[in-house]
Design a protein around this motif. Sequence first.
Motif, PDB file in Angstrom:
ATOM      1  N   ASP A   1       1.363  -0.924  -0.113  1.00 51.64           N
ATOM      2  CA  ASP A   1      -0.566   0.474   0.437  1.00 51.64           C
ATOM      3  C   ASP A   1       1.108   1.271  -0.087  1.00 51.64           C
ATOM      4  O   ASP A   1       1.712   1.576   0.776  1.00 51.64           O
ATOM      5  N   PRO A   2       0.693   1.988  -1.079  1.00 47.75           N
ATOM      6  CA  PRO A   2       1.960   3.287  -0.543  1.00 47.75           C
ATOM      7  C   PRO A   2       1.398   3.558   0.213  1.00 47.75           C
ATOM      8  O   PRO A   2       2.385   5.000   0.402  1.00 47.75           O
ATOM      9  N   ILE A   3      -0.086   4.022   0.881  1.00 45.14           N
ATOM     10  CA  ILE A   3       0.318   5.091   1.887  1.00 45.14           C
ATOM     11  C   ILE A   3       1.034   4.172   3.622  1.00 45.14           C
ATOM     12  O   ILE A   3       0.169   3.078   3.505  1.00 45.14           O
TER      13      ILE A   3
ATOM     14  N   GLN B   1      -2.745   6.802   8.005  1.00 44.10           N
ATOM     15  CA  GLN B   1      -3.794   7.529   6.765  1.00 44.10           C
ATOM     16  C   GLN B   1      -4.382   8.197   8.707  1.00 44.10           C
ATOM     17  O   GLN B   1      -5.027   7.245   9.531  1.00 44.10           O
TER      18      GLN B   1
ATOM     19  N   ALA C   1      -2.669  11.884   4.104  1.00 44.53           N
ATOM     20  CA  ALA C   1      -1.877  10.134   3.911  1.00 44.53           C
ATOM     21  C   ALA C   1      -0.173  10.480   4.210  1.00 44.53           C
ATOM     22  O   ALA C   1      -0.390  11.436   3.691  1.00 44.53           O
TER      23      ALA C   1
ATOM     24  N   HIS D   1       3.069   9.198   2.936  1.00 42.85           N
ATOM     25  CA  HIS D   1       3.120   8.217   1.656  1.00 42.85           C
ATOM     26  C   HIS D   1       4.987   7.436   2.058  1.00 42.85           C
ATOM     27  O   HIS D   1       5.258   7.680   2.827  1.00 42.85           O
ATOM     28  N   TRP D   2       4.862   5.845   1.617  1.00 40.31           N
ATOM     29  CA  TRP D   2       6.160   5.515   2.172  1.00 40.31           C
ATOM     30  C   TRP D   2       6.920   6.622   1.325  1.00 40.31           C
ATOM     31  O   TRP D   2       8.432   6.472   2.000  1.00 40.31           O
ATOM     32  N   TYR D   3       7.029   7.071   0.307  1.00 34.65           N
ATOM     33  CA  TYR D   3       8.345   7.497  -0.456  1.00 34.65           C
ATOM     34  C   TYR D   3       8.657   8.675   0.769  1.00 34.65           C
ATOM     35  O   TYR D   3       9.950   9.382   0.714  1.00 34.65           O
TER      36      TYR D   3
ATOM     37  N   TRP E   1       4.517  17.526  -6.516  1.00 33.82           N
ATOM     38  CA  TRP E   1       3.768  16.381  -5.893  1.00 33.82           C
ATOM     39  C   TRP E   1       3.147  14.434  -7.686  1.00 33.82           C
ATOM     40  O   TRP E   1       2.862  14.282  -7.579  1.00 33.82           O
TER      41      TRP E   1
ATOM     42  N   ASN F   1       7.062   1.931  -4.156  1.00 35.73           N
ATOM     43  CA  ASN F   1       6.028   2.756  -5.093  1.00 35.73           C
ATOM     44  C   ASN F   1       5.972   1.043  -6.044  1.00 35.73           C
ATOM     45  O   ASN F   1       5.522   2.132  -6.694  1.00 35.73           O
TER      46      ASN F   1
END
Length: 266
Positions: free
Chosen positions: A8-10, A13, A18, A20-22, A93, A146
């Motif tokens: 899950d990229p998030i 939450q 949110a 994100h992993w990145y 973004w 990602n």
Amino acid sequence: MLQYPQFDPIALQIGPLAIHWYGLMYLVAFALVYGLGRYRISQGKGGAMTARGLEDLIFYSVLGVVVGGRLGYVLFYKPGYYLSNPLEILYLWQGGMAFHGGLIGVIVVMLLFARKQKMPFFAVADFIAPLIPLGLGAGRLGNFINGELWGRPTDVPWAMVFPGSGDGLARHPSQLYELGLEGIVLFGILWWFSSKPRPLGQVSALFLMGYGAFRFLVEFTREPDNFLGLLAGGMSMGQWLSLPMFLAGLALFVFTAKRSSRSPSH
């Protein structure tokens, strides 16, 4: 063939917020630089660098990475597109960062920092260089989570199908190669090399050579950007940007070694 994990990229939450992993990996990267830097200072290997100076340098380096990385992507990869759509340069973004541009941004920050602190530039650069690779590795782990910047098609046993590629082909997990080489291996080399006194500039030179060489090699397994493909000599943009980086590091290493050998002994 290995199964690509469905991340899950998030990462977290909280209501409408949110994380994100990145983005989280960027935080991890700078935390690693800070932690390792504080450790080196506590071990008496920081030279004139202080904990407060390290904090200031990291703060401004964040700006250098973001601004330099974005402008590097704009100028190196899509100059024509952004010339026609200049406002989209600000659309961070949407993605689009270049390591080599981020490196230039950090170099500018270090130049200004060294001037303000009245320190030799390479005293600052030699201190920072061994701290960077693990942070780079965290960024590559973020790329892998990602499912982006995947490798070229291959039949090696550890190949993976990345959903984002859209073609169902098994590919090199090149993000993990970069994590291993540019992150872990380069960190080990620089940490060991910098553990003893070296001529000023040599640690920085080894970083340039090490990253340039590892990135150049991994690019043979990494899928070129679809809007660029392979360039002159059958090399990717990443290779063309890494080659002068390696050569600059080699020249600096040789120069500092010769200068050190000519210095009188005390």
